[in-house]
Design a protein around this motif. Sequence first.
Motif, short mmCIF file in Angstrom:
data_model
loop_
_atom_site.label_atom_id
_atom_site.label_comp_id
_atom_site.label_asym_id
_atom_site.label_seq_id
_atom_site.Cartn_x
_atom_site.Cartn_y
_atom_site.Cartn_z
N LYS A 21 0.83 -1.21 0.00
CA LYS A 21 0.00 0.00 0.00
C LYS A 21 0.86 1.25 0.00
O LYS A 21 0.58 2.23 -0.69
CB LYS A 21 -0.92 0.02 1.22
CG LYS A 21 -2.15 -0.82 1.08
CD LYS A 21 -3.07 -0.63 2.27
CE LYS A 21 -4.33 -1.44 2.11
NZ LYS A 21 -5.27 -1.23 3.22
N ILE A 22 1.93 1.22 0.80
CA ILE A 22 2.84 2.37 0.85
C ILE A 22 3.51 2.56 -0.50
O ILE A 22 3.60 3.69 -1.00
CB ILE A 22 3.87 2.18 1.98
CG1 ILE A 22 3.17 2.28 3.34
CG2 ILE A 22 5.00 3.20 1.87
CD1 ILE A 22 4.03 1.88 4.52
N ALA A 23 3.97 1.48 -1.12
CA ALA A 23 4.62 1.57 -2.42
C ALA A 23 3.64 2.10 -3.47
O ALA A 23 4.03 2.93 -4.32
CB ALA A 23 5.17 0.21 -2.84
N ASP A 71 12.28 13.12 -4.62
CA ASP A 71 13.43 12.81 -5.49
C ASP A 71 13.99 11.43 -5.16
O ASP A 71 14.34 10.66 -6.07
CB ASP A 71 14.53 13.86 -5.31
CG ASP A 71 14.18 15.20 -5.97
OD1 ASP A 71 13.36 15.20 -6.91
OD2 ASP A 71 14.74 16.23 -5.54
N ARG A 72 14.07 11.09 -3.87
CA ARG A 72 14.59 9.77 -3.46
C ARG A 72 13.67 8.67 -3.96
O ARG A 72 14.13 7.63 -4.44
CB ARG A 72 14.71 9.73 -1.93
CG ARG A 72 15.31 8.46 -1.41
CD ARG A 72 15.67 8.53 0.07
NE ARG A 72 14.79 9.31 0.90
CZ ARG A 72 13.72 8.83 1.54
NH1 ARG A 72 13.40 7.57 1.43
NH2 ARG A 72 12.96 9.62 2.27
N TRP A 73 12.35 8.88 -3.90
CA TRP A 73 11.39 7.88 -4.38
C TRP A 73 11.52 7.70 -5.90
O TRP A 73 11.41 6.59 -6.40
CB TRP A 73 9.97 8.27 -4.02
CG TRP A 73 9.65 8.15 -2.55
CD1 TRP A 73 10.41 7.55 -1.59
CD2 TRP A 73 8.50 8.64 -1.89
NE1 TRP A 73 9.79 7.64 -0.37
CE2 TRP A 73 8.61 8.31 -0.53
CE3 TRP A 73 7.38 9.34 -2.31
CZ2 TRP A 73 7.64 8.64 0.42
CZ3 TRP A 73 6.41 9.68 -1.37
CH2 TRP A 73 6.55 9.33 -0.04
N ILE A 74 11.74 8.79 -6.61
CA ILE A 74 11.92 8.68 -8.07
C ILE A 74 13.17 7.86 -8.38
O ILE A 74 13.14 6.97 -9.24
CB ILE A 74 11.98 10.09 -8.72
CG1 ILE A 74 10.59 10.77 -8.63
CG2 ILE A 74 12.44 10.00 -10.18
CD1 ILE A 74 10.58 12.23 -9.05
N PHE A 82 8.73 -1.09 -8.74
CA PHE A 82 7.73 -1.02 -7.67
C PHE A 82 8.31 -1.47 -6.34
O PHE A 82 8.05 -0.86 -5.30
CB PHE A 82 6.51 -1.86 -8.05
CG PHE A 82 5.36 -1.70 -7.10
CD1 PHE A 82 4.57 -0.56 -7.11
CD2 PHE A 82 5.06 -2.70 -6.19
CE1 PHE A 82 3.51 -0.41 -6.23
CE2 PHE A 82 3.99 -2.56 -5.31
CZ PHE A 82 3.23 -1.41 -5.33
N ASP A 83 9.12 -2.53 -6.36
CA ASP A 83 9.73 -3.02 -5.11
C ASP A 83 10.66 -1.99 -4.50
O ASP A 83 10.84 -1.95 -3.28
CB ASP A 83 10.49 -4.33 -5.35
CG ASP A 83 9.56 -5.51 -5.55
OD1 ASP A 83 8.39 -5.42 -5.12
OD2 ASP A 83 10.00 -6.52 -6.14
N GLY A 84 11.27 -1.15 -5.31
CA GLY A 84 12.13 -0.09 -4.80
C GLY A 84 11.38 0.95 -3.99
O GLY A 84 11.98 1.67 -3.20
N LEU A 85 10.06 1.04 -4.20
CA LEU A 85 9.25 2.01 -3.47
C LEU A 85 8.73 1.46 -2.14
O LEU A 85 8.21 2.21 -1.33
CB LEU A 85 8.06 2.45 -4.33
CG LEU A 85 8.42 3.26 -5.57
CD1 LEU A 85 7.17 3.52 -6.41
CD2 LEU A 85 9.09 4.57 -5.18
N LYS A 86 8.90 0.17 -1.92
CA LYS A 86 8.45 -0.42 -0.65
C LYS A 86 9.41 0.00 0.46
O LYS A 86 10.62 0.09 0.24
CB LYS A 86 8.42 -1.95 -0.74
CG LYS A 86 7.34 -2.46 -1.67
CD LYS A 86 7.36 -3.97 -1.73
CE LYS A 86 6.33 -4.48 -2.72
NZ LYS A 86 6.39 -5.94 -2.85
#
Length: 161
Positions: A21-23, A71-74, A82-86
Amino acid sequence: MAGSHSTASRDGLARKERAEKIALFRYQLIREAADDSVTTRQRGPMVKALAATVHPGPFGGTIQVSKDTIDRWIRAWRVGGFDGLKPKPRAQGMITPEQVLSLAAVLKREKPARTSAQVRRIMIDTPKSHPPAPTKPMTSNPPPALRSRILPGPRSRPWRS
């Protein structure tokens, strides 16, 4: 025991769902700014506008995110998808080995008046047992409130009553 296993499974599943959900929230927030067709010059104002806006959070409520975080999320999206956003799982602290804990329990049962420092000293002197370092470093300069209660001399001297 079977109940605790299923509880652990549920907790793991709940953490996984929460992370997803957070990702998803993070992806929805950055997707336009993270598009490859957007130039760096175009991305700057987009990210600033996102940072200035209050967004509905993934679990209700509202959330405002800084420009640096966006910027870090990008960057995380570009590297890991998608896994990088978890969110990253929290690191677990050191775990004391079972044999060290059982030895400490035996020593304490032998003589309940032993302090944890005494138990640790015995364990250090006992071959093949390596207790963890104390969590709080001992100080040779105790606070004033304790100073008057400590007798001068070797470490084995008792406290004043």
